[in-house]
Design an enzyme around this catalytic site. Sequence first.
Site, short mmCIF file in Angstrom:
data_model
loop_
_atom_site.label_atom_id
_atom_site.label_comp_id
_atom_site.label_asym_id
_atom_site.label_seq_id
_atom_site.Cartn_x
_atom_site.Cartn_y
_atom_site.Cartn_z
N CYS A 1 0.87 -1.21 -0.14
CA CYS A 1 0.10 0.15 0.01
C CYS A 1 0.87 1.16 0.11
CB CYS A 1 -0.93 0.06 1.38
SG CYS A 1 -2.34 -1.22 1.07
N CYS B 1 -5.43 1.73 3.95
CA CYS B 1 -4.25 1.81 3.25
C CYS B 1 -3.33 2.60 3.59
CB CYS B 1 -4.56 2.03 1.92
SG CYS B 1 -5.07 3.57 1.31
N CYS C 1 -7.99 -2.69 -4.09
CA CYS C 1 -7.43 -3.94 -5.11
C CYS C 1 -8.00 -5.11 -4.96
CB CYS C 1 -6.00 -3.74 -4.80
SG CYS C 1 -5.12 -2.32 -4.93
N CYS D 1 -6.80 -7.89 -2.57
CA CYS D 1 -6.91 -7.84 -1.19
C CYS D 1 -8.40 -7.48 -0.83
CB CYS D 1 -6.19 -6.57 -0.61
SG CYS D 1 -4.43 -6.89 -1.02
#
Length: 286
Positions: free
Chosen positions: A174, A282, A256, A259
């Site tokens: 991240c 993040c 994303c 994840c």
Amino acid sequence: MTTTETAPISSLSLSGPGSGVNPRLARVRARAAARESIRAMRPAARAKRRRRTPEELRAVVERGQAQLNASSESPEADAQAVIAWAVREFGPYMAVASSMQDTVLSHLVSEQFPFVDVLFGDTGYHFAETLGTRGAVEIELDVNVVDVRPELTVAEQDAKYGPKLHDRDPEACCAMRKVAPMKKALENYEAWATGVRREETAARANAQLVSWDERNGVVKINPIAAWTEEQVAEYAGRHGLVINPLLADGYPSVGCEPCTARPLPGQDARSGRWAGRDKDECGLHV
């Protein structure tokens, strides 16, 4: 002959035989032309004044908090009032951050500041639906989408740090693919507006309408901090806004692809982000 003139005829380009240009396509073309015109003029608009120092911007934050926060005399300012204040204060030095989950904030700001820069963190790991939403936003809204990309491509990151860093060290992934690129992008602005809402997580429960973002050295504005998920959905529906299709497929919060999972029944909306880990941010907003 232009590219447009030689483009294949489709249902988008004609409303019927001999009927001429489809009104929707005409609007898309007009929006694209207006966007390019604004892009060309924005450097001159910025040149009219310098970017203010951190000390000056902290003073702006204090003024904004005094005007917009709830007091004994007045309630907390609504989203439109917050945005109006921000447009007056920052003009071309303001950007909007969007994960392309929904387009509510981008629409709200563009209503008062057409073709505002919308910063999209293109991590290289997005769902196809998210990238499709990003494309639709540029067609449907009066905004200027700016793709904010990491220094390394996914392949370059894999070669340097090993495959699937997001599984082994999501914080590092991240930091490289979201936090550092956004920090660099924000060097061009004095303020950014985000869609952070207080009801999302405990960490966001005290989100202010206006604050100083020490990490990025800019003013942070959260116009819809007080909004509920229902208010966001109602606004999007009322204005016919583009939303990420994943929201209707069991993903109330979209990040994303590697994840992000669907939350289990009874869990909060962001529990599907970094599912199975003690992580729900993040790093952009903490």
